[in-house]
Scaffold this motif. Structure first.
Motif: not given
Length: 450
Positions: A246-262
Motif C-alpha cells: 500500500q502507498p504511504q503518507f502524503p508528502s510536502d515535497g521538501t524531503g526530510p527535515f534534518v535534526i542535528r542533536f548538537d
C-alpha cells in the motif's frame, strides 16, 4: 562595539466570526499579540487537532469596529470612512480594549501565528469550542475539522471490493460535498483502497473519517502545496508498518527535515530498542465479509530446524474462528490454533499489530501477510519523545532525519506521528513522537556527503 541581534518571541492570535462563504476567512476579528501559553497538539492518527490558549488578566487586544457608533470602553484612535457597493457610507474605528468575559464566544474562528522577531508562521486554524474567564482567560479550540462534526454524512453503501478513498471522498459518493474541504492531491494520486463502507445511520462526516483509524487508515488535515486554496485538505495515509503493497503518507515535497542533536535538540528521552526476534509476535487482523474481524498471531517456532524440510519456521497461535457466513461466502478455512481454548501468553513478547487491506482475505493468506510483515519489521527502533526548538514549525506526517554523532544508532529517517507545540513564558518548543524509522543511515555525516 557590535551587539548581536536578539531573537524575540512573537505571536499574533486572531479571533473573530467565521465567514459563511469561506471558512478560512475571519470577519470582525480581534488581534492579540501577548499570551501566557499556547499548546497545540496534532497527530496523523486523529482527525481533530486541539489547541489551548491562555491569556493573563489585563491582556489588551486590537480591534476594528465597523459602524456609525463607538462601542463603550473602546479607545477609537483612528477613524476611516469607506463607501460600500450599495452607496452606504460606513466608519471603521481601530481601537484597543482589555479582555473580559464577553470578548470570546463558542464557535468563533481562531488563527494562531508564532515565530521570532515578527517572522511568524501559521501554526493553527480552527474554532473556539470552550473558554474559561475566571482567574485567567483560557480558550479550548479544535482545528478546522471541527466543521466536519457539524455535517451529517450522506447514507450510502459501497461494494465489498474495489472501494477507493477517491470514490468515497470524491464525486462518486460525495462524503466531502459542501464541507469546504478537498482531498489532498497526494491522496488522490495514491488511490488507497478502504473496502466496504456502509453508512445507514445518523453519522457525521467526522464520525466516518475517524472510524477508519480502526483499520489503520488515518485521516488528518494537511496543507496541500499543489493547491492554491488556503484551506487545509483532507489527507489519508497508512503507516509504514501497515502493508508493503500500500502507498504511504502524503508528502510536502521538501524531503526530510534534518535534526542535528548538537544544534536543534532542546531535550529528549529517546531510548534505542533492540528487539529479540525470538520474542516478537505479529498480531494480524482482517475484516471478513460479515463485517466482523478475525485474527491470527504468528511468532518464530523455537523448534525450527532449517535442515528439516518438514519443520516450519513460524507458529500460528491465538487464532479466532471464521464465522459461518464468511466460510460460506469465501470458502475460507480457519487458521490453525483457532480450536485451542488455551491461549498463548504473549505478555513477555513484543506484540506488533497488523491489519490487512484485503477485504476478502482467507486465514491462510492472513498468516502469509503476517509472516511477510514479521520478516520486514524493523527490530531496531526508538521510543520516547524528542523536543526541538519551535522555529521549524513541523507538522504531523512529515519526515525528519536524525543525526547524532555521539549515538549514531538513532540516525535515520523517521515519520513524525504527533507534534505538540508549546509557546509562552517558558519558550517555544515542539515535542515530536517518532514511532517509525523509514530507513537507516548509510553514510557518515561528518564529511557532508550523501
Amino acid at each position: 562595539m557590535d551587539i548581536d541581534s536578539l531573537d524575540i518571541l512573537s505571536c499574533r492570535i486572531t479571533v473573530g466570526d467565521p465567514d459563511p462563504g469561506n471558512p478560512i476567512v475571519i470577519r470582525n476579528g480581534i488581534e492579540l499579540t501577548e499570551v501566557q501559553q499556547v499548546r497545540i497538539t496534532e497527530s496523523y492518527k486523529k482527525l481533530i487537532g486541539t489547541a489551548r490558549v491562555t491569556f493573563p488578566k489585563g491582556t489588551v487586544y486590537k480591534s476594528t469596529i465597523i459602524g456609525p457608533a463607538t462601542l463603550e470602553g473602546v479607545d477609537a484612535r483612528r477613524i476611516t470612512t469607506e463607501v460600500m457597493q450599495d452607496g452606504v457610507l460606513i466608519e471603521k474605528r481601530s481601537g484597543q480594549a482589555a479582555l473580559d468575559d464577553k470578548t470570546f464566544k463558542v464557535g468563533q474562528r481562531i488563527n494562531i501565528k508564532l515565530g521570532y522577531n515578527g517572522a511568524l508562521k501559521n501554526m493553527f486554524d480552527g474554532y473556539v469550542t470552550a473558554y474559561n474567564s475566571d482567574s485567567r482567560f483560557e480558550l479550548e479550540c479544535e482545528n478546522m475539522a471541527y466543521k466536519l462534526k457539524l455535517k451529517t454524512a450522506p447514507k450510502f453503501e459501497t461494494p465489498v471490493e474495489g472501494t477507493k478513498v477517491n470514490d468515497v471522498l470524491g464525486e462518486k459518493y460525495g462524503l466531502l460535498k459542501d464541507t469546504g474541504f478537498a482531498l489532498h492531491s497526494d491522496t488522490r494520486r495514491f488511490d488507497i483502497e478502504v473496502g466496504k463502507i456502509k453508512i445507514t445511520d445518523n453519522f457525521t462526516v467526522a464520525d466516518v473519517l475517524s472510524a477508519w483509524s480502526r483499520h489503520r487508515v488515518y485521516c488528518f488535515l494537511k496543507y496541500d502545496a499543489q493547491s492554491s486554496d488556503t484551506m487545509p485538505a483532507i489527507a489519508v495515509g497508512r503507516p509504514y508498518s501497515s502493508s508493503p503493497s500500500q502507498p504511504q503518507f502524503p508528502s510536502d515535497g521538501t524531503g526530510p527535515f534534518v535534526i542535528r542533536f548538537d544544534r536543534h535538540v532542546a531535550e529528549n528521552d529517546l531510548k534505542v530498542l533492540r528487539t529479540d526476534p525470538r520474542f516478537l509476535a505479529v498480531q494480524a487482523k482482517a475484516l471478513g465479509t460479515d463485517e466482523k474481524f478475525f485474527e491470527v498471531t504468528v511468532r518464530l517456532n523455537p523448534d525450527y530446524d532449517p535442515s528439516d524440510p518438514a519443520s516450519k519456521e513460524f507458529q500460528t497461535v491465538n487464532a479466532t474462528q471464521i464465522s459461518r457466513k464468511t466460510h460460506k461466502l469465501t470458502g475460507n478455512t480457519t487458521a490453525a490454533g483457532a480450536d485451542t481454548r488455551t491461549k498463548a501468553d504473549l505478555s513477555t513478547y513484543t506484540v506488533v499489530p497488523y491489519t490487512s487491506t484485503n477485504m476478502r482475505i482467507t486465514s491462510d493468506q492472513l498468516v502469509e501477510e503476517a509472516i511477510e510483515y514479521f520478516r520486514s519489521y524493523n527490530l531496531n527502533g526508538i521510543t520516547g519523545h524528542l523536543t526541538i526548538f519551535g522555529d521549524h514549525a513541523l507538522a504531523p506526517a512529515c519526515q525528519v532525519e536524525l543525526r547524532d554523532e555521539r549515538n549514531p544508532s538513532k540516525n535515520g529517517v523517521y515519520l513524525v506521528e504527533e507534534v505538540t507545540t508549546t509557546f509562552g513564558t517558558n519558550g517555544y518548543r515542539q515535542t515530536l513522537t517518532l514511532p517509525y524509522k523509514i530507513k537507516g543511515a548509510k553514510t557518515t555525516y561528518g564529511d557532508g556527503k550523501r
